[in-house]
Structure formats: structure tokens, C-alpha cells
Scaffold this motif. Sequence first.
Motif, PDB file in Angstrom:
ATOM      1  N   ASP A 134      -4.947  -5.941  13.333  1.00  0.00           N
ATOM      2  CA  ASP A 134      -6.029  -5.414  12.487  1.00  0.00           C
ATOM      3  C   ASP A 134      -7.219  -6.382  12.542  1.00  0.00           C
ATOM      4  O   ASP A 134      -7.039  -7.573  12.793  1.00  0.00           O
ATOM      5  CB  ASP A 134      -5.580  -5.251  11.026  1.00  0.00           C
ATOM      6  CG  ASP A 134      -6.393  -4.187  10.282  1.00  0.00           C
ATOM      7  OD1 ASP A 134      -5.824  -3.126   9.933  1.00  0.00           O
ATOM      8  OD2 ASP A 134      -7.610  -4.398  10.069  1.00  0.00           O
ATOM      9  N   SER A 192       0.848  -1.205   0.000  1.00  0.00           N
ATOM     10  CA  SER A 192       0.000   0.000   0.000  1.00  0.00           C
ATOM     11  C   SER A 192       0.874   1.242   0.000  1.00  0.00           C
ATOM     12  O   SER A 192       2.060   1.184   0.351  1.00  0.00           O
ATOM     13  CB  SER A 192      -0.928   0.014   1.227  1.00  0.00           C
ATOM     14  OG  SER A 192      -0.151   0.085   2.405  1.00  0.00           O
ATOM     15  N   ILE A 230      -8.806  -3.571  18.071  1.00  0.00           N
ATOM     16  CA  ILE A 230      -7.839  -3.082  19.077  1.00  0.00           C
ATOM     17  C   ILE A 230      -8.495  -2.925  20.451  1.00  0.00           C
ATOM     18  O   ILE A 230      -7.826  -2.968  21.467  1.00  0.00           O
ATOM     19  CB  ILE A 230      -7.157  -1.754  18.677  1.00  0.00           C
ATOM     20  CG1 ILE A 230      -8.188  -0.648  18.464  1.00  0.00           C
ATOM     21  CG2 ILE A 230      -6.254  -1.906  17.466  1.00  0.00           C
ATOM     22  CD1 ILE A 230      -7.644   0.702  18.876  1.00  0.00           C
ATOM     23  N   GLY A 260      -3.778  -1.153  13.111  1.00  0.00           N
ATOM     24  CA  GLY A 260      -4.396  -0.812  11.823  1.00  0.00           C
ATOM     25  C   GLY A 260      -3.405  -1.133  10.720  1.00  0.00           C
ATOM     26  O   GLY A 260      -2.994  -0.255   9.953  1.00  0.00           O
ATOM     27  N   GLY A 280      -0.831  -4.031   4.819  1.00  0.00           N
ATOM     28  CA  GLY A 280       0.484  -4.337   5.360  1.00  0.00           C
ATOM     29  C   GLY A 280       1.664  -3.577   4.772  1.00  0.00           C
ATOM     30  O   GLY A 280       2.807  -3.925   5.039  1.00  0.00           O
ATOM     31  N   ASP A 295      -2.544   3.520  12.312  1.00  0.00           N
ATOM     32  CA  ASP A 295      -3.023   3.966  11.003  1.00  0.00           C
ATOM     33  C   ASP A 295      -4.531   3.692  10.952  1.00  0.00           C
ATOM     34  O   ASP A 295      -5.114   3.594   9.872  1.00  0.00           O
ATOM     35  CB  ASP A 295      -2.299   3.162   9.911  1.00  0.00           C
ATOM     36  CG  ASP A 295      -1.949   4.016   8.704  1.00  0.00           C
ATOM     37  OD1 ASP A 295      -2.219   5.223   8.729  1.00  0.00           O
ATOM     38  OD2 ASP A 295      -1.406   3.452   7.736  1.00  0.00           O
ATOM     39  N   ARG A 337       2.834  -0.662   5.535  1.00  0.00           N
ATOM     40  CA  ARG A 337       3.660  -0.061   6.579  1.00  0.00           C
ATOM     41  C   ARG A 337       4.402  -1.131   7.378  1.00  0.00           C
ATOM     42  O   ARG A 337       5.543  -0.941   7.783  1.00  0.00           O
ATOM     43  CB  ARG A 337       2.762   0.777   7.481  1.00  0.00           C
ATOM     44  CG  ARG A 337       3.518   1.786   8.263  1.00  0.00           C
ATOM     45  CD  ARG A 337       2.615   2.698   8.992  1.00  0.00           C
ATOM     46  NE  ARG A 337       1.847   2.009  10.014  1.00  0.00           N
ATOM     47  CZ  ARG A 337       1.047   2.637  10.851  1.00  0.00           C
ATOM     48  NH1 ARG A 337       0.883   3.934  10.737  1.00  0.00           N
ATOM     49  NH2 ARG A 337       0.386   1.976  11.772  1.00  0.00           N
TER      50      ARG A 337
HETATM   51  C1  LIG Z   1      -5.758   2.932   6.261  1.00  0.00           C
HETATM   52  S1  LIG Z   1      -5.966   1.245   6.664  1.00  0.00           S
HETATM   53  C2  LIG Z   1      -4.348   0.798   7.205  1.00  0.00           C
HETATM   54  C3  LIG Z   1      -3.294   0.720   6.131  1.00  0.00           C
HETATM   55  C4  LIG Z   1      -2.061  -0.036   6.617  1.00  0.00           C
HETATM   56  N1  LIG Z   1      -1.416   0.632   7.732  1.00  0.00           N
HETATM   57  C5  LIG Z   1      -1.048  -0.313   5.541  1.00  0.00           C
HETATM   58  O1  LIG Z   1       0.092   0.121   5.692  1.00  0.00           O
HETATM   59  O2  LIG Z   1      -1.338  -0.997   4.577  1.00  0.00           O
HETATM   60  C6  LIG Z   1      -6.861   1.342   8.185  1.00  0.00           C
HETATM   61  C7  LIG Z   1      -7.045   0.006   8.886  1.00  0.00           C
HETATM   62  O3  LIG Z   1      -7.620   0.215  10.183  1.00  0.00           O
HETATM   63  C8  LIG Z   1      -8.303  -0.992  10.511  1.00  0.00           C
HETATM   64  N2  LIG Z   1      -9.195  -0.790  11.669  1.00  0.00           N
HETATM   65  C9  LIG Z   1     -10.189   0.131  11.795  1.00  0.00           C
HETATM   66  N3  LIG Z   1     -10.773   0.024  13.002  1.00  0.00           N
HETATM   67  C10 LIG Z   1     -10.118  -0.966  13.676  1.00  0.00           C
HETATM   68  C11 LIG Z   1     -10.234  -1.525  14.990  1.00  0.00           C
HETATM   69  N4  LIG Z   1     -11.165  -1.071  15.855  1.00  0.00           N
HETATM   70  N5  LIG Z   1      -9.395  -2.516  15.348  1.00  0.00           N
HETATM   71  C12 LIG Z   1      -8.468  -2.991  14.474  1.00  0.00           C
HETATM   72  N6  LIG Z   1      -8.297  -2.501  13.225  1.00  0.00           N
HETATM   73  C13 LIG Z   1      -9.109  -1.501  12.815  1.00  0.00           C
HETATM   74  C14 LIG Z   1      -9.047  -1.335   9.220  1.00  0.00           C
HETATM   75  O4  LIG Z   1      -9.412  -2.691   9.198  1.00  0.00           O
HETATM   76  C15 LIG Z   1      -8.010  -0.955   8.162  1.00  0.00           C
HETATM   77  O5  LIG Z   1      -7.296  -2.084   7.705  1.00  0.00           O
END
Ligand SMILES: C[S@@+](CC[C@H](N)C(=O)[O-])C[C@H]1O[C@@H](n2cnc3c(N)ncnc32)[C@H](O)[C@@H]1O
Length: 204
Positions: free
Chosen positions: A77, A27, A95, A53, A57, A112, A59
Amino acid sequence: MPKDFRRYIKRKRDFWWRKAKEEGYLSRAAYKLIQINERFKLIKPGMRCLDLGASPGGRTQVLSELVGDKGEVVAVDIRPLRYRARNVRFIRSDIRELDVESLGKFDLVLSDLAPNSSGHYSRDQARQLRLVLDAYEIAKRVLKPGGAFVSKVFYGEDVEDIVKGMRREFKFVKLFKPKASRSESAETYIVAVGYLKVKRRKRA
Ligand SMILES: C[S@@+](CC[C@H](N)C(=O)[O-])C[C@H]1O[C@@H](n2cnc3c(N)ncnc32)[C@H](O)[C@@H]1O
């Protein structure tokens, strides 16, 4: 034109999305972390990092490369992680349901986290801010003294207040928008460095 196709065309035009494809990152978030790290020099070999988050993957890939064999990345995640490496442990969980005490201590906590877009900016911003605060609570429990917290945030009214509060707990706190973050998006990053580990009163 179907919505999915419109999204595909938009992505194809996006410089960082194409670069991620060419360079094998999952990403464009990979470049946001690379740029944050170029500016603040946070990540070193041997570190333990908590990546909240993490899916898909991009990051996590960067973290895994930078902490190396002696380091560890714990990625969390609700969605699956598409990256595997010997120094990455993935926990598929919300989380808010994590057994935080069992995670151990970290040099760096990153968030994230973002909710699915509802199309209503103020509602999404409020939900994302809630996730920032949840991640911050986790960070305060697991960070080693001197550690750092980096969190995506959608800029809005309450963000300056949160930053002000964090300044009591870290040596310095800055807002930083990496070049790989779309200029039209309200997304920015809170970078809090040098956790001071303020002594807390025990709950009665
Ligand atoms: C912008 S994406 C992350 C991109 C990722 N950091 C990357 O590098 O590819 C946001 C992520 O936050 C996760 N997310 C949102 N709320 C969440 C929660 N309460 N617990 C765990 N993950 C969560 C979503 O499933 C999503 O995959």
C-alpha cells in the motif's frame, strides 16, 4: 455539523464497523474477506497471498490468521499498514512501481485498491477500474497455475467485459457482493478461481 463528526456518527451506526472495533479488526474489510472465503473456500494454511491495497490492514489480519505460520502474506500500500505479524511482509509502494518479478509466486492475489473519492462517481469508477486492471496484470505475472484472484470493483459498464476476458484465463469467474459491503455502494468483488496460465507469446 462538521464533516468529520458526521462521518463518525455514520460509522458508529454501521454494524460491521462496530463489530470490527469489538473484535479487534482494523477495518470492516476483514468481514468482506471472511464472507468471500466462507463462500469460495479460497484460503488454506501454508498459502502465499499478495494483498494489494492493504492499509489499514483488516484484511491482512484475516489472511495472516488463515495462512498460519507456514504461510506468508505480502501486503502492499502507499499508506502505512497498522498490522504486524511474523508471517506478514509489508511493502510501502504504489503498486505501479512494484518490482513484480522479485515478489515470487502466489496462490492468491487480492486487490482492495480504491482511489480517494473525488465526489464524482463516474470519475472515481474509471480510476478504480484502472487499478483493477493494474492489479490483474500483476496477478497474471505472479499467480501459480490453479491460483485465484479476488478484486474489489465498482460496478459499471465495463465490468462485464473484464469478467468475460478473465473467463478465458480462469476455471470460473463470479461477481460476489459480501454482506459486509454496504448495500447502497456499487462495490462488488470479482472472484476468479483456477488460474489456467495461458501461454503468452514473448514480446518482440
Ligand atoms: C479500501 S482501502 C483498503 C482497505 C484494506 N484492504 C483493509 O483491509 O483495511 C484502499 C487502499 O488502496 C490504497 N491504494 C490506492 N491506490 C493505490 C496504489 N496505486 N498503490 C498502492 N495502494 C493504493 C489506498 O492507499 C488505500 O489504503
